[in-house]
Design a protein around this motif. Structure first.
Motif, PDB file in Angstrom:
ATOM      1  N   ILE A  82       0.847  -1.199   0.000  1.00 49.75           N
ATOM      2  CA  ILE A  82       0.000   0.000   0.000  1.00 49.75           C
ATOM      3  C   ILE A  82       0.885   1.253   0.000  1.00 49.75           C
ATOM      4  O   ILE A  82       0.650   2.205  -0.739  1.00 49.75           O
ATOM      5  CB  ILE A  82      -0.974  -0.033   1.207  1.00 49.75           C
ATOM      6  CG1 ILE A  82      -1.990  -1.172   1.017  1.00 49.75           C
ATOM      7  CG2 ILE A  82      -1.674   1.308   1.382  1.00 49.75           C
ATOM      8  CD1 ILE A  82      -2.797  -1.516   2.266  1.00 49.75           C
ATOM      9  N   CYS A  85       2.455   1.729  -3.419  1.00 50.96           N
ATOM     10  CA  CYS A  85       1.438   2.107  -4.397  1.00 50.96           C
ATOM     11  C   CYS A  85       1.091   3.594  -4.262  1.00 50.96           C
ATOM     12  O   CYS A  85       1.008   4.317  -5.256  1.00 50.96           O
ATOM     13  CB  CYS A  85       0.208   1.232  -4.161  1.00 50.96           C
ATOM     14  SG  CYS A  85      -1.153   1.599  -5.248  1.00 50.96           S
ATOM     15  N   ILE A  86       0.915   4.069  -3.042  1.00 51.13           N
ATOM     16  CA  ILE A  86       0.596   5.476  -2.809  1.00 51.13           C
ATOM     17  C   ILE A  86       1.753   6.365  -3.273  1.00 51.13           C
ATOM     18  O   ILE A  86       1.556   7.390  -3.920  1.00 51.13           O
ATOM     19  CB  ILE A  86       0.272   5.716  -1.322  1.00 51.13           C
ATOM     20  CG1 ILE A  86      -1.016   4.981  -0.943  1.00 51.13           C
ATOM     21  CG2 ILE A  86       0.153   7.204  -1.007  1.00 51.13           C
ATOM     22  CD1 ILE A  86      -1.278   4.919   0.545  1.00 51.13           C
ATOM     23  N   LEU A 169      -5.186   1.095  -5.927  1.00 48.45           N
ATOM     24  CA  LEU A 169      -4.864   0.369  -4.696  1.00 48.45           C
ATOM     25  C   LEU A 169      -5.418  -1.056  -4.731  1.00 48.45           C
ATOM     26  O   LEU A 169      -4.740  -1.998  -4.321  1.00 48.45           O
ATOM     27  CB  LEU A 169      -5.477   1.087  -3.490  1.00 48.45           C
ATOM     28  CG  LEU A 169      -4.625   2.118  -2.774  1.00 48.45           C
ATOM     29  CD1 LEU A 169      -5.461   2.854  -1.742  1.00 48.45           C
ATOM     30  CD2 LEU A 169      -3.428   1.457  -2.094  1.00 48.45           C
TER      31      LEU A 169
END
Ligand code: BTN
Length: 248
Positions: A82, A85-86, A169
């Motif tokens: 996560i 990805c952000i 996401l």
């Protein structure tokens, strides 16, 4: 990968909603999203402030058939994915604070709450709740939150398309979940973790119930435990607990 998305205006907690749907036999994986939560939950029995303010309240539901001992790796692995990805989607530099808080410039931007139902030696289902501060300007936050929290938009000066964020996401989580099931996360986790580890080399104190352990954080081991090098030369492996960084 197709994860069914359940989009709600209001719910008590997306984690609770996901758990109810699992109990009703809904097929996994799926994701529950809500614009606001009336009883958002954080780790350690805390509340997660969840007004309608452009932030993300989401829960991903799985039936992974792993053993309970693999649960901490599950959470860390999802957390690092996560985080990455952000960073790539939003051009920010999120870091991860063990076990699974995401920080930007030392302020918390996201929290993860995984809840599992187990039977004997098997995990029946897992709900991974992600609260990500996206477009909130912080105006509605209590003063104590403003000190320690941030949002993607506060830290970057931009606003983000929450639908695009969710779909990216979800795709990333789907890939990460596959890797977890085939075991390839074991070889990748440590190295990827060390790139984003906020605690590495810092003087920290770990709180575990009533006990405190202080020392230097030195990454994670293959089970996902936090490695603490103590001043007396011994090493402590923390499976759980709450870490604070000692100010110098
Ligand atoms: C933490 O304490 O850092 C974890 C916070 C997790 C919050 C998210 S918001 C979506 C999901 N539903 C909940 O009730 N909690 C999680």
């Amino acid at each position: 990968e197709d994860y069914q998305a359940i989009v709600l205006d209001e719910v008590d907690s997306t984690n609770s909603e996901a758990e109810r749907r699992i109990a009703n036999g809904e097929c996994t994986p799926f994701v529950v999203l809500s614009r606001l939560q009336t009883v958002g939950r954080g780790r350690l029995g805390r509340e997660w402030h969840s007004p309608q303010n452009g932030n993300l309240y989401s829960s991903f539901a799985f039936r992974p058939q792993i053993s309970p001992s693999q649960m901490s790796l599950f959470t860390l692995w999802m957390g690092i994915n996560i985080c990455e990805c952000i960073n790539s989607l939003c051009q920010v530099s999120c870091k991860i604070k063990w076990p699974n808080d995401l920080h930007i410039d030392g302020k918390k931007v996201a929290g993860i709450l995984t809840e599992a139902r187990m039977e004997a030696d098997i995990v029946l289902n897992v709900v991974l709740g992600l609260g990500l501060n996206v477009n909130s300007d912080g105006a509605d936050w209590p003063a104590e939150l403003k000190e320690i929290a941030t949002s993607l938009s506060q830290s970057s000066g931009r606003t983000f398309d929450i639908n695009k964020l969710v779909s990216t996401l979800t795709g990333r989580i789907a890939i990460a979940y596959k890797k977890l099931l085939d075991g390839s996360h074991r070889t990748e986790l440590k190295e990827r973790w060390s790139r984003y580890d906020t605690l590495n080399g810092k003087e920290i104190t770990l709180l575990q119930g009533e006990s405190r352990i202080s020392g230097t954080a030195n990454g994670i081991d293959s089970n996902g435990s936090l490695i603490i090098e103590r001043p007396d030369g011994t090493r402590y492996l923390a499976r759980a607990g709450e870490v604070t960084i000692e100010k110098k």
